[in-house]
Each structure stands twice: as structure tokens, then as C-alpha cells.
Design a protein around this motif. Structure first.
Motif, PDB file in Angstrom:
ATOM      1  N   THR A  62       2.456   6.122   1.369  1.00  0.00           N
ATOM      2  CA  THR A  62       2.454   5.497   2.616  1.00  0.00           C
ATOM      3  C   THR A  62       2.445   6.554   3.825  1.00  0.00           C
ATOM      4  OG1 THR A  62       3.962   3.720   1.605  1.00  0.00           O
ATOM      5  CG2 THR A  62       4.353   4.453   4.088  1.00  0.00           C
ATOM      6  N   GLY A  63       1.977   6.316   4.609  1.00  0.00           N
ATOM      7  CA  GLY A  63       2.019   7.380   5.827  1.00  0.00           C
ATOM      8  C   GLY A  63       3.429   7.457   6.513  1.00  0.00           C
ATOM      9  N   ILE A  64       3.963   6.597   7.115  1.00  0.00           N
ATOM     10  CA  ILE A  64       5.170   6.867   7.591  1.00  0.00           C
ATOM     11  C   ILE A  64       6.286   5.793   6.783  1.00  0.00           C
ATOM     12  CG2 ILE A  64       7.046   6.485   9.430  1.00  0.00           C
ATOM     13  CD1 ILE A  64       4.325   7.277  11.318  1.00  0.00           C
ATOM     14  N   VAL A  86     -10.784   2.117  -2.143  1.00  0.00           N
ATOM     15  CA  VAL A  86     -11.262   1.409  -3.317  1.00  0.00           C
ATOM     16  C   VAL A  86     -10.696  -0.147  -2.988  1.00  0.00           C
ATOM     17  CG1 VAL A  86     -10.983   0.800  -5.489  1.00  0.00           C
ATOM     18  CG2 VAL A  86     -11.031   3.180  -4.827  1.00  0.00           C
ATOM     19  N   PRO A  87     -11.522  -1.074  -2.688  1.00  0.00           N
ATOM     20  CA  PRO A  87     -11.078  -2.342  -2.066  1.00  0.00           C
ATOM     21  C   PRO A  87      -9.946  -2.979  -3.276  1.00  0.00           C
ATOM     22  CG  PRO A  87     -13.311  -2.047  -1.474  1.00  0.00           C
ATOM     23  CD  PRO A  87     -12.993  -1.007  -2.573  1.00  0.00           C
ATOM     24  N   ASN A  88      -9.240  -3.588  -3.100  1.00  0.00           N
ATOM     25  CA  ASN A  88      -8.632  -4.289  -4.007  1.00  0.00           C
ATOM     26  C   ASN A  88      -7.755  -3.397  -5.141  1.00  0.00           C
ATOM     27  OD1 ASN A  88      -9.138  -6.803  -2.839  1.00  0.00           O
ATOM     28  ND2 ASN A  88     -10.627  -6.929  -3.816  1.00  0.00           N
ATOM     29  N   SER A  89      -7.472  -2.160  -4.559  1.00  0.00           N
ATOM     30  CA  SER A  89      -6.808  -0.884  -5.473  1.00  0.00           C
ATOM     31  C   SER A  89      -5.457  -1.425  -5.292  1.00  0.00           C
ATOM     32  CB  SER A  89      -7.404   0.294  -5.139  1.00  0.00           C
ATOM     33  OG  SER A  89      -7.040   0.769  -3.921  1.00  0.00           O
ATOM     34  N   MET A  90      -4.870  -1.325  -6.383  1.00  0.00           N
ATOM     35  CA  MET A  90      -3.480  -1.378  -6.369  1.00  0.00           C
ATOM     36  C   MET A  90      -2.657  -0.076  -6.243  1.00  0.00           C
ATOM     37  SD  MET A  90      -2.669  -4.516  -6.732  1.00  0.00           S
ATOM     38  CE  MET A  90      -1.154  -4.575  -7.068  1.00  0.00           C
ATOM     39  N   CYS A  91      -1.500  -0.049  -5.499  1.00  0.00           N
ATOM     40  CA  CYS A  91      -0.686   1.179  -5.397  1.00  0.00           C
ATOM     41  C   CYS A  91       0.284   1.485  -6.539  1.00  0.00           C
ATOM     42  CB  CYS A  91       0.223   0.825  -4.011  1.00  0.00           C
ATOM     43  SG  CYS A  91       1.182   2.002  -3.439  1.00  0.00           S
ATOM     44  N   ALA A  92       0.572   2.699  -6.506  1.00  0.00           N
ATOM     45  CA  ALA A  92       1.458   3.277  -7.459  1.00  0.00           C
ATOM     46  C   ALA A  92       2.871   3.111  -7.157  1.00  0.00           C
ATOM     47  CB  ALA A  92       1.131   4.726  -7.677  1.00  0.00           C
ATOM     48  N   HIS A  93       3.141   2.700  -6.003  1.00  0.00           N
ATOM     49  CA  HIS A  93       4.826   2.480  -5.631  1.00  0.00           C
ATOM     50  C   HIS A  93       5.033   1.188  -6.527  1.00  0.00           C
ATOM     51  CE1 HIS A  93       4.545   4.203  -1.348  1.00  0.00           C
ATOM     52  NE2 HIS A  93       4.105   5.170  -2.389  1.00  0.00           N
ATOM     53  N   ARG A  94       6.309   1.093  -6.528  1.00  0.00           N
ATOM     54  CA  ARG A  94       7.028   0.139  -7.622  1.00  0.00           C
ATOM     55  C   ARG A  94       6.823  -1.213  -6.894  1.00  0.00           C
ATOM     56  NH1 ARG A  94      12.745  -0.816  -5.702  1.00  0.00           N
ATOM     57  NH2 ARG A  94      12.939   0.802  -4.275  1.00  0.00           N
ATOM     58  N   TRP A  95       6.466  -1.319  -5.555  1.00  0.00           N
ATOM     59  CA  TRP A  95       6.250  -2.732  -4.863  1.00  0.00           C
ATOM     60  C   TRP A  95       4.985  -2.789  -4.735  1.00  0.00           C
ATOM     61  CZ3 TRP A  95       8.889   1.111  -2.184  1.00  0.00           C
ATOM     62  CH2 TRP A  95       8.323   1.531  -1.047  1.00  0.00           C
ATOM     63  N   LYS A  96       4.073  -2.018  -5.107  1.00  0.00           N
ATOM     64  CA  LYS A  96       2.410  -2.234  -5.074  1.00  0.00           C
ATOM     65  C   LYS A  96       1.967  -2.457  -3.745  1.00  0.00           C
ATOM     66  CE  LYS A  96       2.491  -2.022  -9.571  1.00  0.00           C
ATOM     67  NZ  LYS A  96       2.296  -0.564 -10.166  1.00  0.00           N
ATOM     68  N   ASP A  97       2.402  -1.495  -2.699  1.00  0.00           N
ATOM     69  CA  ASP A  97       2.198  -1.689  -1.448  1.00  0.00           C
ATOM     70  C   ASP A  97       2.195  -0.262  -0.755  1.00  0.00           C
ATOM     71  OD1 ASP A  97       1.906  -2.162   1.263  1.00  0.00           O
ATOM     72  OD2 ASP A  97       4.015  -3.400   1.343  1.00  0.00           O
ATOM     73  N   CYS A  98       0.940   0.418  -0.224  1.00  0.00           N
ATOM     74  CA  CYS A  98       0.706   1.505   0.129  1.00  0.00           C
ATOM     75  C   CYS A  98       0.241   1.462   1.560  1.00  0.00           C
ATOM     76  CB  CYS A  98      -0.312   2.463  -0.543  1.00  0.00           C
ATOM     77  SG  CYS A  98       0.196   2.805  -2.183  1.00  0.00           S
ATOM     78  N   ASP A  99       1.166   1.016   2.569  1.00  0.00           N
ATOM     79  CA  ASP A  99       0.914   0.986   4.048  1.00  0.00           C
ATOM     80  C   ASP A  99       0.615   1.934   4.762  1.00  0.00           C
ATOM     81  OD1 ASP A  99       1.412  -2.042   3.165  1.00  0.00           O
ATOM     82  OD2 ASP A  99       3.605  -1.762   3.721  1.00  0.00           O
ATOM     83  N   ASN A 100       0.131   1.962   5.700  1.00  0.00           N
ATOM     84  CA  ASN A 100       0.213   3.014   6.863  1.00  0.00           C
ATOM     85  C   ASN A 100       1.522   3.342   7.340  1.00  0.00           C
ATOM     86  OD1 ASN A 100      -2.866   1.801   7.787  1.00  0.00           O
ATOM     87  ND2 ASN A 100      -2.739   3.818   7.067  1.00  0.00           N
ATOM     88  N   ILE A 101       2.423   2.256   7.631  1.00  0.00           N
ATOM     89  CA  ILE A 101       3.705   2.577   7.979  1.00  0.00           C
ATOM     90  C   ILE A 101       4.428   1.277   7.415  1.00  0.00           C
ATOM     91  CG2 ILE A 101       5.347   2.182  10.007  1.00  0.00           C
ATOM     92  CD1 ILE A 101       2.918   3.232  11.800  1.00  0.00           C
TER      93      ILE A 101
END
Length: 190
Positions: A62-64, A86-101
Motif C-alpha cells: 500500500t502507498g499510504i 499484473v492485471p487481476n493479481s492478488m495482493c499479499a496483504h491479509r485482506w488481498k487489497d493493495c490500494d494506493n491509499i
């Protein structure tokens, strides 16, 4: 950020830092947090200002990221997810969400003249009552569903989003997502 010289900086962590100001920095990298990884992480703080900052974060972070940072102000900030998108790539965070903010449980957050690009979503606010967002620009948010929105308000009543613009070349994203329990949103697109 055009017309502004920025000083290079590694990731920043603010915990119980009231009235802190992060200004005129080019922040890159990420640091581990209890909620995942972030280039700038704010927790249990009040009246923090992030202004005239460029944040570059990896596709798997995540950015911020802020948690219980009341009256946080983010002004004239650009947040970009770097790396191979990578389109539709999953995030490593536990909630699968790598937002900018990504913000949680923070009241009276304000964002003004913020540009986000390349995250799984641009901005997500969860339990952030009375948030005020103005002049938000979002590009190329990658998803996958249920991510992909420029801005998402989840259980963040009495908030506003004014004068925003979003553009994506892929069909995997949309502009704004509101939680069904949301109330009293003021909204205006350009």
C-alpha cells in the motif's frame, strides 16, 4: 510532482505522533506493519499532515496506510504503484487489497488534490466518518473485483467526494463504490 523539488526518502512510520508534518518528500519502498506493508504508515495519531509528497510503492503493498489517524490531511500528493502491473493479481496483504491509499477507523480525514495510479484500488476508506475528498484523480487501477474502484467508502457516513476524475484503459475497474450502509454522501464528478 511537477514544479516541486522533492527530497528522496525511504518508508515512513508514524505511531502516536500528533501534529507531525511530512512534506516535500519522494517516498519509496515499504515497511512491514501489523496490517501489511506500506510506504507511509500512520497509526494512533492525530492532526498529521502529508503534503507535496510523491509516494512510490510496490504492486504488493500500500502507498499510504492509516489506522486511527484522526484529522489526517493529505494535500497535493501523488501515489503510484510501481513495478510490473499484473492485471487481476492478488495482493499479499491479509485482506488481498493493495490500494494506493487505504484508511481505517479515522475520523475527519481530508484529501485535496490527490492523484493515485496503479493500485488495486485508488482510495479505500473503511470506518472513516466525516471524510472530505476534493479534486481526486485516478488512473489505471488494476482490480481484480471487488477491487478496482477509484474511491470506496465502506461504513464511512457523512463523507464527501467532490471534483474527481478517473480513467482506466481496462474494463476491470469503476469509479466509486459505496457500502450499502453508507449515508449522507456528497458527490460531484468532473
Amino acid at each position: 510532482m511537477q514544479g516541486c523539488s522533492l527530497k528522496a526518502s525511504g518508508p515512513i512510520r508514524l505511531i502516536r505522533q500528533h501534529h507531525a508534518v511530512i512534506s516535500r518528500l519522494d517516498v519509496s519502498g515499504s515497511l512491514p506493519t501489523s496490517e501489511g506493508s506500506a510506504a507511509i504508515y500512520c497509526e494512533d495519531s492525530m492532526d498529521v499532515t502529508i503534503r507535496e509528497v510523491r509516494v512510490q510503492h510496490g504492486q504488493q503493498g500500500t502507498g499510504i496506510l492509516f489506522v486511527r489517524c484522526h484529522r489526517l490531511r493529505i494535500e497535493r500528493v501523488e501515489v503510484v504503484a510501481n513495478g510490473i502491473a499484473v492485471p487481476n493479481s492478488m495482493c499479499a496483504h491479509r485482506w488481498k487489497d493493495c490500494d494506493n491509499i487505504h484508511g481505517m477507523a479515522s475520523e475527519h480525514v481530508s484529501m485535496r488534490e490527490v492523484q493515485v495510479m496503479g493500485g488495486s484500488s485508488g482510495i479505500e476508506l473503511h470506518l472513516c466518518t466525516f471524510a472530505k475528498l476534493y479534486r481526486i484523480v485516478a488512473f489505471e487501477l488494476r482490480g481484480p473485483f471487488p477491487r478496482g474502484q477509484a474511491v470506496q467508502f465502506s461504513r464511512s457516513p457523512h463523507s464527501s467526494l467532490l471534483d474527481f476524475y478517473a480513467k482506466n484503459t481496462a474494463d476491470r475497474s469503476w469509479c466509486v463504490r459505496l457500502d450499502p450502509t453508507h449515508s449522507a454522501l456528497e458527490f460531484r464528478a468532473v
